[in-house]
Write a protein that holds these residues in place. Structure first.
Motif, PDB file in Angstrom:
ATOM      1  N   LEU A   1      20.585   4.090   2.288  1.00  0.00           N
ATOM      2  CA  LEU A   1      19.964   4.752   3.432  1.00  0.00           C
ATOM      3  C   LEU A   1      19.364   3.753   4.411  1.00  0.00           C
ATOM      4  N   LEU A   2      18.820   2.653   3.891  1.00  0.00           N
ATOM      5  CA  LEU A   2      18.205   1.641   4.744  1.00  0.00           C
ATOM      6  C   LEU A   2      19.257   0.872   5.540  1.00  0.00           C
ATOM      7  N   ASN A   3      20.459   0.714   4.961  1.00  0.00           N
ATOM      8  CA  ASN A   3      21.538  -0.021   5.634  1.00  0.00           C
ATOM      9  C   ASN A   3      22.603   0.986   6.104  1.00  0.00           C
ATOM     10  N   LYS A   4      22.196   1.864   6.999  1.00  0.00           N
ATOM     11  CA  LYS A   4      23.061   2.972   7.416  1.00  0.00           C
ATOM     12  C   LYS A   4      24.346   2.495   8.074  1.00  0.00           C
ATOM     13  N   LYS A   5      24.251   1.476   8.935  1.00  0.00           N
ATOM     14  CA  LYS A   5      25.438   1.021   9.658  1.00  0.00           C
ATOM     15  C   LYS A   5      26.513   0.502   8.699  1.00  0.00           C
ATOM     16  N   ARG A   6      26.059  -0.369   7.752  1.00  0.00           N
ATOM     17  CA  ARG A   6      27.028  -0.905   6.799  1.00  0.00           C
ATOM     18  C   ARG A   6      27.580   0.211   5.911  1.00  0.00           C
ATOM     19  N   THR A   7      26.720   1.140   5.514  1.00  0.00           N
ATOM     20  CA  THR A   7      27.166   2.261   4.673  1.00  0.00           C
ATOM     21  C   THR A   7      28.203   3.099   5.407  1.00  0.00           C
ATOM     22  N   ILE A   8      27.952   3.378   6.689  1.00  0.00           N
ATOM     23  CA  ILE A   8      28.902   4.177   7.472  1.00  0.00           C
ATOM     24  C   ILE A   8      30.229   3.448   7.632  1.00  0.00           C
ATOM     25  N   VAL A   9      30.162   2.140   7.906  1.00  0.00           N
ATOM     26  CA  VAL A   9      31.391   1.346   8.053  1.00  0.00           C
ATOM     27  C   VAL A   9      32.190   1.350   6.750  1.00  0.00           C
ATOM     28  N   THR A  10      31.498   1.211   5.622  1.00  0.00           N
ATOM     29  CA  THR A  10      32.173   1.234   4.313  1.00  0.00           C
ATOM     30  C   THR A  10      32.818   2.590   4.066  1.00  0.00           C
ATOM     31  N   ILE A  11      32.095   3.662   4.383  1.00  0.00           N
ATOM     32  CA  ILE A  11      32.641   5.018   4.221  1.00  0.00           C
ATOM     33  C   ILE A  11      33.892   5.196   5.073  1.00  0.00           C
ATOM     34  N   ILE A  12      33.844   4.701   6.309  1.00  0.00           N
ATOM     35  CA  ILE A  12      35.014   4.818   7.193  1.00  0.00           C
ATOM     36  C   ILE A  12      36.204   4.048   6.621  1.00  0.00           C
TER      37      ILE A  12
ATOM     38  N   ARG B   1      35.997  -4.699  -0.426  1.00  0.00           N
ATOM     39  CA  ARG B   1      35.243  -5.636  -1.276  1.00  0.00           C
ATOM     40  C   ARG B   1      34.288  -6.481  -0.455  1.00  0.00           C
ATOM     41  N   ASN B   2      34.712  -6.829   0.742  1.00  0.00           N
ATOM     42  CA  ASN B   2      33.864  -7.655   1.606  1.00  0.00           C
ATOM     43  C   ASN B   2      32.543  -6.952   1.907  1.00  0.00           C
ATOM     44  N   SER B   3      32.610  -5.648   2.115  1.00  0.00           N
ATOM     45  CA  SER B   3      31.396  -4.882   2.401  1.00  0.00           C
ATOM     46  C   SER B   3      30.442  -4.910   1.212  1.00  0.00           C
ATOM     47  N   PHE B   4      30.981  -4.725   0.030  1.00  0.00           N
ATOM     48  CA  PHE B   4      30.134  -4.747  -1.167  1.00  0.00           C
ATOM     49  C   PHE B   4      29.611  -6.152  -1.452  1.00  0.00           C
ATOM     50  N   SER B   5      30.398  -7.173  -1.135  1.00  0.00           N
ATOM     51  CA  SER B   5      29.946  -8.558  -1.327  1.00  0.00           C
ATOM     52  C   SER B   5      28.759  -8.859  -0.428  1.00  0.00           C
ATOM     53  N   ILE B   6      28.813  -8.386   0.826  1.00  0.00           N
ATOM     54  CA  ILE B   6      27.684  -8.574   1.746  1.00  0.00           C
ATOM     55  C   ILE B   6      26.452  -7.858   1.221  1.00  0.00           C
TER      56      ILE B   6
ATOM     57  N   ALA C   1      33.199   9.567   0.896  1.00  0.00           N
ATOM     58  CA  ALA C   1      34.360   9.080   1.647  1.00  0.00           C
ATOM     59  C   ALA C   1      35.679   9.700   1.197  1.00  0.00           C
ATOM     60  N   ILE C   2      35.865   9.905  -0.115  1.00  0.00           N
ATOM     61  CA  ILE C   2      37.159  10.385  -0.609  1.00  0.00           C
ATOM     62  C   ILE C   2      37.495  11.793  -0.107  1.00  0.00           C
ATOM     63  N   PRO C   3      36.579  12.788  -0.235  1.00  0.00           N
ATOM     64  CA  PRO C   3      36.914  14.121   0.313  1.00  0.00           C
ATOM     65  C   PRO C   3      37.196  14.092   1.813  1.00  0.00           C
ATOM     66  N   LEU C   4      36.401  13.295   2.556  1.00  0.00           N
ATOM     67  CA  LEU C   4      36.650  13.183   3.999  1.00  0.00           C
ATOM     68  C   LEU C   4      38.003  12.525   4.270  1.00  0.00           C
ATOM     69  N   GLY C   5      38.364  11.548   3.439  1.00  0.00           N
ATOM     70  CA  GLY C   5      39.659  10.877   3.588  1.00  0.00           C
ATOM     71  C   GLY C   5      40.818  11.813   3.295  1.00  0.00           C
ATOM     72  N   ILE C   6      40.679  12.644   2.245  1.00  0.00           N
ATOM     73  CA  ILE C   6      41.720  13.628   1.912  1.00  0.00           C
ATOM     74  C   ILE C   6      41.902  14.601   3.080  1.00  0.00           C
ATOM     75  N   LEU C   7      40.782  15.078   3.614  1.00  0.00           N
ATOM     76  CA  LEU C   7      40.833  16.008   4.748  1.00  0.00           C
ATOM     77  C   LEU C   7      41.501  15.355   5.956  1.00  0.00           C
ATOM     78  N   LEU C   8      41.137  14.110   6.234  1.00  0.00           N
ATOM     79  CA  LEU C   8      41.732  13.377   7.351  1.00  0.00           C
ATOM     80  C   LEU C   8      43.232  13.181   7.144  1.00  0.00           C
ATOM     81  N   GLY C   9      43.617  12.869   5.908  1.00  0.00           N
ATOM     82  CA  GLY C   9      45.041  12.681   5.596  1.00  0.00           C
ATOM     83  C   GLY C   9      45.837  13.956   5.794  1.00  0.00           C
ATOM     84  N   ILE C  10      45.287  15.087   5.360  1.00  0.00           N
ATOM     85  CA  ILE C  10      45.974  16.377   5.508  1.00  0.00           C
ATOM     86  C   ILE C  10      46.140  16.732   6.985  1.00  0.00           C
TER      87      ILE C  10
END
Length: 467
Positions: free
Chosen positions: A13-24, A316-321, A358-367
């Motif tokens: 929650l504190l690192n919202k930008k990185r979390t959102i980028v990772t989710i995307i 992996r780069n996101s998690f490494s950071i 991220a996964i449910p949103l990704g499935i929806l986006l893929g469909i």
């Protein structure tokens, strides 16, 4: 453990930008995997529909099955559905100007057989009684016959035979115009023998009203060398013999079912019945090994592997950071008793939380992507698909596979950072001495950089190399 869970949630929650980028990033990876799997299954179902529309919706066909033996098909547990047709016979038609195709070949069937048998209306409707008939378009185009909707035609429908009494069908070309060489190849006898001229016998006069015009039937019903233009009339009553077109519950059992029915009927009748299989349909249903379906799935597999490998490196780069930023935090937790396993689990838990979103949103986006892509393809290829359009068909299995692959991708992306976090000694983690280890020559900048951009450019260049 609860403290680590709360800490992981708070950091996300504190690192919202990185979390959102990772989710995307995970969303796009999942969407790509789902789209590839969905496009393969949709393409397979589209080809299955195309074959059904062109060749008929059946796996096996049995020709001229006697009425007493029809129970071996109609009461067979392996049979899912079937439709029947009856060959009424041939009639000469004086208006036909094609010398090699002088007959109208009349077949009777009901509505179900007409729909499932790959007979496609161009104009009018299906025959609804025995006095109505549907003629093929190529009787007008190829046979150069002038017939309009509502016209009445009189046919003398009978059996096509050789002079010696041998019966002929649509697979036998018109022998009166055939060469001696063809007759010799078919019979092994000289072609000038009058016994190999054909005739129509037992003809019965029948008047029909033309109520529909249909496309040319597929080559399984009417080969290009066939002597008769196939016309369809109506029949809803049982007949002494009928052609059965069978769809199986399990297409993989087609060979056993076909041989069982064929052998049983032939044993009781002491005569051979003609059997055929719809090879193209079986191929696209994944039954026959020579199918191009295997190639399609292999290509999809290679694409998915590339997506997964690329995604692992990016995510992996996101998690490494994230691990690098929390190194001191992990060191302090380790110093107060947190085990390596708990620290490792904390990083994996971060991946789990992100994956759940991220996964449910990704499935929806893929469909959604598949639906849009198929819509565009249908617009572009509408004239090439012969009335069949690309269908959306993404089974649950394809979605589950996409979820499993995305889960593995996230796990692999978290694994190396998690192992690294669990191995950092507490003292070094708190000091931060292990975060960056770089030699001076690695961040050395050229004189040209200083001349062009000044000291600010040098610092920027060093910072980029350091990161």
């Amino acid at each position: 453990m609860n403290v680590l869970n709360k800490l992981t949630k708070k950091n996300l929650l504190l690192n919202k930008k990185r979390t959102i980028v990772t989710i995307i990033g995970i969303m796009l990876s999942t969407a790509l995997v789902c789209a590839v799997a969905g496009l393969v299954t949709s393409a397979q179902q589209t080809f299955v529909n195309l074959i059904k529309n062109s060749d008929g919706d059946y796996h096996i066909s049995f020709s001229n099955v006697p009425q007493e033996q029809q129970k071996y098909i109609t009461q067979n547990n392996a049979v899912d559905s079937y439709y029947t047709t009856k060959e009424l016979g041939y009639s000469e038609f004086e208006s036909i100007q094609n010398e090699d195709k002088p007959y109208i070949y009349v077949v009777s069937m009901n509505e179900n057989a007409f729909e499932k048998g790959a007979y496609k209306l161009i104009e009018g409707r299906m025959a609804q009684n025995e006095n109505e008939i549907v003629i093929p378009q190529h009787l007008i185009d190829n046979g150069r016959v002038k017939i309009n909707m509502g016209d009445k035609i009189t046919l003398h429908v009978g059996t096509r035979e050789l002079m010696d009494g041998s019966k002929l069908n649509q697979k036998n070309p018109y022998l009166a115009s055939s060469s001696k060489e063809y007759i010799y190849q078919e019979t092994g006898k000289a072609g000038d023998n009058e016994d190999y001229e054909e005739q129509i016998v037992d003809g019965q006069e029948k008047e029909y009203t033309v109520v529909g015009i249909m496309k040319r039937p597929n080559t399984g019903v009417e080969p290009y060398t066939a002597p008769g233009y196939t016309a369809v009339t109506y029949s809803n009553s049982g007949t002494a013999t009928a052609n059965f077109y069978v769809t199986l519950k399990n297409p993989k059992e087609y060979e056993n079912v076909m041989n069982q029915i064929k052998n049983t009927i032939e044993a009781e009748t002491d005569s051979e019945i003609e059997v055929d299989i719809n090879k193209d349909l079986l191929r696209f249903e994944g039954v026959l090994s020579e199918s191009i379906l295997g190639v399609l799935y292999r290509i999809a597999g290679v694409i998915i592997v590339i997506i997964v490998v690329s995604s692992v490196f990016v995510i992996r780069n996101s998690f490494s950071i994230s691990v690098s930023e929390k190194t001191k935090q992990y060191g302090m937790l380790a110093s107060v008793g947190a085990t390596k396993k708990q620290i490792k689990r904390s990083v994996l838990l971060e991946g789990l939380y992100i994956g759940i979103i991220a996964i449910p949103l990704g499935i929806l986006l893929g469909i959604v992507a598949i639906i849009i892509l198929l819509w565009i393809v249908n617009l572009l290829l509408v004239d090439m698909m012969e009335g069949t359009s690309f269908v959306y068909d993404v089974p649950v299995a394809a979605i589950l596979i996409s979820i499993a692959i995305s889960t593995v991708t996230i796990f692999l992306s978290c694994l190396i950072p998690a192992i690294k976090a669990s191995k950092i000694p507490p003292i070094e983690a708190i000091r931060g001495t292990d975060d960056i280890k770089i030699k001076t020559r690695k961040i050395k900048t050229s004189k040209l950089t200083k001349k062009l951009f000044g000291i600010g450019g040098v610092i920027a260049s060093k910072n980029l190399k350091r990161n």
